[in-house]
Each structure stands twice: as structure tokens, then as C-alpha cells.
Scaffold this motif. Structure first.
Motif, PDB file in Angstrom:
ATOM      1  N   ASP B  68      29.979  38.899  34.215  1.00  0.00           N
ATOM      2  CA  ASP B  68      29.801  40.196  34.727  1.00  0.00           C
ATOM      3  C   ASP B  68      30.823  40.420  35.649  1.00  0.00           C
ATOM      4  O   ASP B  68      30.666  40.666  36.922  1.00  0.00           O
ATOM      5  N   TYR B  69      32.147  40.493  35.093  1.00  0.00           N
ATOM      6  CA  TYR B  69      33.462  40.280  36.073  1.00  0.00           C
ATOM      7  C   TYR B  69      33.837  41.800  36.639  1.00  0.00           C
ATOM      8  O   TYR B  69      33.789  42.847  36.146  1.00  0.00           O
ATOM      9  N   GLN B  70      33.861  41.544  38.042  1.00  0.00           N
ATOM     10  CA  GLN B  70      34.454  42.792  38.835  1.00  0.00           C
ATOM     11  C   GLN B  70      35.662  42.193  39.525  1.00  0.00           C
ATOM     12  O   GLN B  70      35.637  41.149  40.259  1.00  0.00           O
ATOM     13  N   PRO B  71      36.723  43.130  39.182  1.00  0.00           N
ATOM     14  CA  PRO B  71      38.196  42.706  39.773  1.00  0.00           C
ATOM     15  C   PRO B  71      38.035  42.441  41.166  1.00  0.00           C
ATOM     16  O   PRO B  71      38.615  41.701  41.951  1.00  0.00           O
ATOM     17  N   GLU B  77      33.683  34.852  42.319  1.00  0.00           N
ATOM     18  CA  GLU B  77      32.430  35.511  42.878  1.00  0.00           C
ATOM     19  C   GLU B  77      31.586  36.152  41.908  1.00  0.00           C
ATOM     20  O   GLU B  77      30.437  36.630  42.197  1.00  0.00           O
ATOM     21  N   TRP B 293      35.056  44.893  31.990  1.00  0.00           N
ATOM     22  CA  TRP B 293      36.097  43.912  31.698  1.00  0.00           C
ATOM     23  C   TRP B 293      35.504  42.701  30.930  1.00  0.00           C
ATOM     24  O   TRP B 293      36.155  42.338  29.993  1.00  0.00           O
TER      25      TRP B 293
END
Lengths: 539, 329
Positions: B68-71, B77, B293
Motif C-alpha cells: 500500500d505504497y505512499q510516496p 515504511e 500507486w
């Protein structure tokens, strides 16, 4: 509007697009974002106290949301700051531009002088506004955010959590009376500050726009006057007849630069994005009159009164059409009024901003009020130890109209970047080339209506605002944040369907099914999130 | 790619040993070959470094397809989400299906119309008698390749747009204007013809190079045997071009699901997403714009894997038909 797309890759006005779409450009915030810390923080925040700058009095003072206006720049502008605010260390900035790229620092006298006056070496990375969203996201992903960065809140998914991780909480520096330390930031109206609050903390400074983002219908007053048309149409029928009268496609003249769907919707009294009925938020998409407005739009399209490239052309091109007379009307934001004068135009060029008539006649309908803030600027958490110096930097850039700082940041140095006509600065070619550093999107003063050398144009702008703004309809969700809206709002939006209906590919009756689909695909979640935010307003 | 052992095997299959055992080409050790080819390898180093840095290293970023990618959190992380992002491929997401449909339609159009175009053009150019004329024509045809899509799309709008050259003429001469640029039904034909206009000239380079290598004496021999021009083209020219045609076709299959990103993105506002969304714009609109993303990366990853499988299987098929293909295992 058809141009719901955020990209507008061929250039064009972000502001006009967003407001044309019926969506607020900014969804500032007070509710909790994904993974945010404390939802309770939304309440009890003290916004910065508004302390108006007293050093200059405009000629016409705006009330009820109208922007003030001034006819002449003061002959001896006073300084609003005492000496360069800088700590001598470099400030890196990521921001937006709508102008052609300026020369690099070593060949740019304006940039060098700016550094001298600020007392900071300044590195600015300027990104065209249409590409800013993706550039910002890649800067975040690559860990390359500079000291100060602009944010279009409506374009950044998970903004509250992002700010928490990457930006300095400015609350203790700016909240309440603390702002007095930065008097030029304190001159920014309270309404604009609401868009800087996320999870109950102030995470940036707003770039205020007053009523400028409000969309209006412009008409070529000079050319229409020659045809004996001096008044806006009094009903939808009159508007349609006028459009037909003004269109001569054989000589490449059309009445409209693009289909003014917002204007038509206003005629039918459709709410500005959202409305509150019995405490419950309802999307304007669900309004019964939508199909009437679309039918009216379809008829205008079928009548061929809209410029054939109206759906494709960016707002800059549409402005040239109006300036050179190939279209006589176009919808654009209030802030565009002075921008029309940047394109080649006849000396007699005059615009009028027309109020929408009620569709059936018998009065005018309120226009839709635009967001009071265009973007915000945040301070990188890595630069937290320099936050006071950086706020002083922003304070300098927020110098208001009438000061010597404002004259410099907008018009450069006398004799190099501008010459004086009376007391009004007129940009030279060098000035036009060098000044577009985008600093007006890093920090700025409240808008002042001012057309150098043309007091009658200034007056016309002020009068038009006085007619349209006090009764304008605000979007209740402005300065509220909905995660689903930021993530999906554009994609599930009704823009494609509007386009299909207007161009005759789908019948008007397809609207209902489209709304049902929108609600299911995320519209209902957007509504619920906004509702929650409205029910827990900031203190 | 060493073919050295082949003769040995051939001899072995014949069943009888040669009387005087000539030294069979000994397979050199890895180290020996390295020493022998050191200069060639040294020359290849910069290229290899570029490929590793800009092609292989970024591939690692595909792990965000499983996150669950967060920039703002970064890869380290962000939370792991297993195969959650891949669910979109199987749950009948209408937007993805629409993008897939548009992509496949454009792929089909490109295969039928774009791929053969440079072959035909190369044959025509080759038949031009005057060398000088051929060079001029070639230069003119190469030019559009160097225009960016932004410029090219603008040129098309200026010429075919509602207020463009063509429609100005039509209107001033009393005809109905044609809606080409903003017409969703004509969109796929429009983007296909843009690709043809832009890249056909450039793509002839390879074919012309092959044509130049065909032995002239074959034509002489054929004409002595009484073969017509058409038969010469079929039996000599086209069969000479066959390996390169097949090679390019296999490579084309690899990116058959990439049907032009910038070109389509630029023209999307005019016709809407229903008609114009393709897999690449879907990934962009959901990932970079929409912030999903992980899902976007998952779709992109699967797209890449499908492309790889297509290349590998097409190569196998080419071998089965006795062609060289892209490479030999």
C-alpha cells in the motif's frame, strides 16, 4: 465542464478548468486523512488573527467579498519591511508558473536583485502549473522536497498524512496573535487560512485570491456596442438568439470560445458543486435542472455557435480568440480579465462580465463563488530549525499592493525591468522575460484590482465584482477535505458524460444513469466524507 | 551464442569417426574466453552500466505493486499488502476492462496498418531509380520522427481541427465542416494515422539497410530466368527481408500493449476517457494522478510480464518455423 481533466497538457488555465468543472480547486481541510493522527484535532484551532496592513489605502474599497481596486500605483511607495529578512543561507523552493521559463540565475538580473533584497540565496524550481501535480508527487517519492514547496491541496492524495510526515506544524508560529510577528502574512484574510488546516494544525500559508477564481462570462463590450448590444441577455432564449446572431462561421467568427456550461447551469439555479438540504449535503450533479442545462448546451452546440476547437483549446488560446475577435464571448475567471490584455488586441478592446439571467427571464441568477485560496506553501520538516527565517522570507513575498516590495517583486527594478508611465509601472521586454519566477505562488498579498494606465478598466472590473460577488453562491465543501474526492473525483467525474451529451453522442436522458454510476463509484463516499467534515468544523 | 560445438555434433551423428582425428574445437574455459575478449567486453562496459542503472535497477521499484505504497512514506515504511493490488485484474473493474479493450483495438489497428507501412515504403523507395531523389525523399520522411508528440498533436489540430486549415477551407467554400479531432468515434483511426505519419519514414531505415545487402546477382539471374518484377519482389526481395521482418514483429509483440502514452494523454480531453483510455494512461491516471500507486504498479507489472511472455513464445514459434528469431537459447 468537459475539460474536467486535470492535465490540460497543452497548457491552459488550471484555475479556469477547476472552477469550470464545478469542483472547488481547493479542498482545504479540517478532517482526518488516511492514517492521520488525531481526528479530534479538527476542533479548537485558532486561525491566525487578521491584522490589515495600514500603510496603503485603495481607491475603491471592496466589501462583501469584492476585491479592492486602485487606479494608480503610489508615486512614492513605502517599504513594509525593514531590511533583508534573510539568514544568508540558501532557500530552495518548488513552485508553479504560468509564464514562459525565465533565464537562469546567472543571466537574470531580477533574480540576483531578489536575492540581494531578501538576504537569502534562492534556488527556485518552477514547474508549469499543468504538470505540477506529478512533479510534486515524484519529488515526494524521491525524497527531494526542498525547503519550501507549493501544494494544490485538491491534487494531492493523502494530504493530511503527507503533511504530518513532511511539513512543519506552523500552529505555534502563526495561530492567533502569534502571527503579529509576520505582519504581511497577518494581512491575509481569515477565509484563506482555513485551507491550511489539516488534522487541526496549520501546515502552510495560503496564497489568497479573494473572488478572483470565480468564473464569469466575458463579452467583447466594444464590438457588441457597435452592434447595439449593451445589455446582457435577459433569458436563455435571448442568450441563444444572441449567440446565433453573433456567429458567422464562414468568416471564422463564433459567439462562444467554448460551451459555457457553468453559465447555463447558473441560469437554471443549479448549486455550486454541493448544496445543503435539511443539514444534508447533496451533490449538484443530482439537481433536477441538470438535464435542462445540458439540453440548452446541446442546442447551442448543434446551432454551431461555439468555436469548433472550443473543447480542445487551452484557456490561453481561447483568450487570443477573444482578443482578436474570432469569438465574442468566453467564460473565464475574474483573474483572467487583466490577462486578456497580454495578448495582441486592438486599442478599443473592452470587456464586460455578464451576469447569468434566469433561464425563464425575470432577473439574474447568482454566479458561483470561487475558492478564496489558489494554493498553499509548506515548510519542509527537514528545515524545521530555520522555520522563523523561512516565515520571514514568506512574509516579505506577501508584501501588499502599494509597497516598494510589491513594486519590486511584480515589476522589478525601475529603468531595467519597468519604466514609469505617470506613476504606473510598465514592464519592459527584459522585465517580462526575467520576472516569471513563480514567487507569486510561494506567498502573496490579497488581490488588488489594478490595470496600469487604464483606470476605466480597473473601474469596470470593480463594478462587475460589485454586481456579481456579494450575491455569489459559495460551495459549502470549500476548505473541507475528502480523500475520495482527491483520489477519484476527477476520474469518476461527469466530464466525459457531459462531453458525450453536448457533442450529441449520448442523449440527455443518459445523465440519470451517469449520476447513479458516479454515486456508486465514489460519489457517495465523497458526500459522506464532506458531510463528516462539515459536521465537525474547525473551531 | 557460441555455435562452435555444432560441427562436432554433426560429425557425431553421421556415425563414423574421421580417420585422422583433427583437434576438435575445444570448449574454452570461462576465464580464457574472458581474457580473449577483454577489449570487446571493456567496450561494452559503459552500455552495460547504463542498462543496469536505468533499466534493471528501477525494476526493483516494482515491489510497490505488493504494497500500500505512499510516496511520503517511501518503499521502506509503506505497508505490505500481498496480492491485494492485483485483485483489480480479476474483479471485472469496468475502467480497466475499458482500457484493455481500447488498448487491444489500437494494437490490432497498429499491427494491420502501422507495421507493414515501412516495409511497403521501403520497397517503393528501393525502386526509385535516382539515388539523389531517394536521399531527398528519405530525409523528408525521417523528419516527423524528430518532432515531439506535443508539436505533432498541435500540428494535427492546426490542420484537421475544427478551425483548422481543412475545415476553414470547407466552410469558406460552403461545405459542412468535418469533426475529426474531437470525434470519439474517429479517435483510434486518428492516433493510428498519426503514428504512421510520424514513424513510418524512420522505420524504413532498417529495411533499406537489409535491401542494400541483397545480392544483385540474384535479380540478374531471376530476370534471365524470365521472372517478372513482381515475382522478383516476392521471391528475392521479400524473402531477403524475411528474417528482419520476423525479428521486428517479435519485438513489436513485446510492447504491443504499449500503444502510445503521451500521444494519447495529450488528446484525451477532447474525446473523453471512454474512447481514449489505454493501459498506460490508466496506470498514469490511477497512480501518479490518483495516488493508487500500488494498484497502478500491479497493472503495469502484469502488462510487462505479458509482453515478455509474448516475446518468448513468438520467438519459440519463429524457431519452429526455422527462422532465426530474436535470439537462440
Amino acid at each position: 465542464m468537459p475539460e474536467l481533466s486535470r492535465r490540460q497538457v497543452l497548457g491552459g488555465g488550471l484555475v479556469a478548468v477547476a472552477s469550470a468543472a464545478g469542483f472547488p480547486l481547493l479542498q482545504g481541510c479540517s478532517n482526518k486523512g488516511r492514517g492521520g493522527a488525531d481526528a479530534g484535532g479538527a476542533d479548537g484551532i485558532r486561525l491566525p488573527k487578521y491584522i490589515a496592513y495600514q500603510g496603503f489605502t485603495p481607491d475603491l474599497i471592496g466589501k462583501d467579498g469584492v476585491d479592492s481596486a486602485t487606479f494608480k500605483y503610489p508615486a512614492n511607495p513605502t517599504a513594509a519591511t525593514s531590511g533583508p529578512p534573510g539568514d544568508g543561507k540558501k532557500v530552495a523552493v518548488l513552485t508553479v508558473t504560468n509564464s514562459p521559463a525565465p533565464p537562469a540565475k546567472n543571466r537574470n538580473a531580477y533574480w540576483q536583485e531578489l536575492e540581494r533584497r531578501l538576504g537569502f540565496p534562492v534556488d527556485i524550481e518552477i514547474v508549469p502549473s499543468t504538470d505540477y501535480g506529478q512533479r510534486f508527487q515524484t519529488a515526494v517519492a524521491g525524497g527531494k522536497l526542498p525547503d519550501l514547496f507549493s501544494i494544490y491541496p485538491g491534487q494531492v492524495p493523502s494530504l493530511p498524512s503527507l503533511l504530518q510526515k513532511k511539513a512543519v506544524d506552523l500552529t505555534s508560529h502563526l495561530s492567533g496573535d502569534a502571527i503579529a510577528k509576520y505582519p504581511l502574512l497577518a494581512n491575509i484574510p481569515t477565509a484563506s487560512w482555513k485551507q491550511t488546516v489539516y488534522d487541526g494544525k496549520i501546515y502552510g500559508i495560503p496564497i489568497p485570491r479573494g473572488a478572483q477564481i470565480t468564473l464569469t462570462l466575458y463579452a467583447r463590450d466594444d464590438l457588441l456596442g457597435k452592434l447595439g448590444i449593451t445589455k446582457p441577455p435577459a433569458s436563455l432564449q435571448e442568450f441563444q438568439d444572441l449567440c446565433k446572431e453573433l456567429t458567422h462561421s464562414k468568416t471564422n467568427t463564433w459567439a462562444l470560445g467554448r460551451l459555457p456550461l457553468s453559465y447555463l447551469r447558473q441560469m437554471f439555479k443549479i448549486p455550486n458543486g454541493w448544496s445543503v438540504r435539511d443539514g444534508r449535503l447533496v451533490s449538484a450533479f443530482e439537481a433536477e435542472q441538470q438535464k435542462d442545462a445540458l439540453e440548452a448546451g446541446r442546442k447551442l452546440m448543434a446551432a454551431g455557435v461555439v468555436h469548433p476547437d472550443g473543447f480542445n483549446a487551452p484557456s490561453s488560446i481561447r483568450k487570443t480568440w477573444v482578443a482578436n475577435g474570432s469569438t465574442l464571448m468566453v467564460d473565464d475567471s475574474f483573474s483572467a480579465w487583466h490577462a486578456f490584455y497580454n495578448y495582441p488586441h486592438p486599442d478599443t478592446f473592452r470587456l464586460a462580465a455578464w451576469a447569468p439571467p434566469l433561464a425563464d427571464g425575470g432577473g439574474t441568477a447568482p454566479v458561483w463563488l470561487g475558492a478564496p485560496t489558489i494554493n498553499i506553501t509548506s515548510v519542509n520538516l527537514n528545515a524545521a530549525d530555520r522555520v522563523e527565517a523561512l516565515l520571514s522570507f514568506l512574509n516579505y513575498l506577501a508584501a501588499p499592493f502599494g509597497t516598494s516590495e510589491y513594486l519590486f517583486k511584480n515589476y522589478g527594478v525601475k529603468g531595467i525591468h519597468h519604466t514609469l508611465q505617470g506613476t504606473d509601472p510598465v514592464l519592459t521586454d527584459k522585465g517580462r522575460a526575467e520576472i516569471g519566477l513563480g514567487i507569486e505562488y510561494v506567498a502573496n498579498a490579497p488581490w488588488m484590482t489594478y490595470q496600469p494606465g487604464s483606470p476605466d478598466v480597473t473601474k469596470a472590473q470593480f463594478d462587475a465584482q460589485n454586481t456579481l460577488v456579494p450575491t455569489a453562491l459559495a460551495d459549502p465543501t470549500i476548505s473541507r477535505y475528502s480523500e475520495t474526492n482527491v483520489r477519484k473525483g476527477n476520474q469518476i467525474g461527469m466530464g466525459d458524460l457531459e462531453l458525450d451529451i453536448l457533442q450529441g453522442r449520448k442523449p440527455v436522458s443518459a445523465w440519470d444513469a451517469g449520476v447513479a454510476k458516479w454515486k456508486k463509484a465514489g460519489g457517495d463516499s465523497i458526500r459522506d466524507e464532506f458531510q463528516k467534515a462539515l459536521d465537525h468544523p474547525p473551531g | 551464442m557460441s555455435v562452435a560445438p555444432a560441427p562436432a555434433r554433426a560429425r557425431h551423428q553421421t556415425g563414423h569417426r574421421p580417420s585422422s582425428p583433427s583437434p576438435a574445437p575445444r570448449r574454452r574455459s570461462w576465464w580464457e574466453r574472458l581474457k580473449r575478449d577483454k577489449f570487446v567486453l571493456l567496450l561494452a562496459l559503459p552500455g552495460i552500466a547504463v542498462i543496469i542503472t536505468f533499466h534493471y535497477y528501477p525494476l526493483l521499484g516494482n515491489v510497490i505493486a505488493f504494497q500500500d505504497y505512499q510516496p511520503y512514506l517511501g518503499i521502506r515504511e509503506s505497508l505490505w499488502s500481498g496480492f491485494d493490488n492485483f485483485k483489480i485484474l480479476f474483479n471485472g473493474d469496468p475502467d480497466l476492462l475499458n482500457a484493455l479493450k481500447n488498448t487491444l483495438t489500437i494494437t490490432a489497428l497498429q499491427t494491420v496498418f502501422v507495421f507493414p507501412a515501412p516495409i511497403i515504403l521501403a520497397l517503393i523507395l528501393n525502386s526509385l531509380a535516382s539515388n539523389r531523389l531517394r536521399q531527398i525523399v528519405q530525409s523528408v520522411l525521417y523528419l516527423p520522427h524528430f518532432l515531439s508528440w506535443v508539436i505533432l498533436v498541435a500540428v494535427f489540430q492546426q490542420v484537421l481541427g475544427g478551425a483548422g486549415l481543412l475545415n476553414n477551407y470547407l466552410r469558406s467554400s460552403g461545405h459542412e465542416a468535418l469533426n475529426i479531432i474531437g470525434n470519439a468515434d474517429a479517435f483510434k483511426a486518428l492516433v493510428t494515422s498519426q503514428v504512421i505519419w510520424k514513424d513510418t519514414g524512420w522505420a524504413t531505415i532498417l529495411f533499406l539497410a537489409v535491401l542494400a545487402q541483397i545480392d544483385r546477382s540474384l535479380y540478374e539471374a531471376a530476370s534471365v530466368d524470365g521472372a517478372s518484377k513482381l515475382r522478383q519482389t516476392w521471391h528475392i526481395t521479400l524473402s531477403g527481408m524475411r528474417p528482419i521482418i520476423i525479428l521486428l514483429f517479435i519485438l513489436k509483440l513485446g510492447d504491443s500493449l504499449s500503444v502510445g502514452f503521451e500521444q494519447i494523454l495529450l488528446q484525451q480531453p477532447a474525446v473523453g476517457r471512454q474512447a481514449s483510455e489505454v493501459l498506460d494512461t490508466f496506470v498514469y491516471n490511477n497512480g501518479v494522478v490518483g495516488g493508487a500507486w500500488g494498484v497502478a504498479a500491479a497493472v503495469g507489472l502484469v502488462k510487462g510480464v505479458i509482453g515478455l511472455l509474448l516475446v518468448l513464445s513468438a520467438n519459440k514459434i519463429a524457431h519452429a518455423f526455422g527462422e532465426e528469431g530474436v535470439y537462440k537459447a
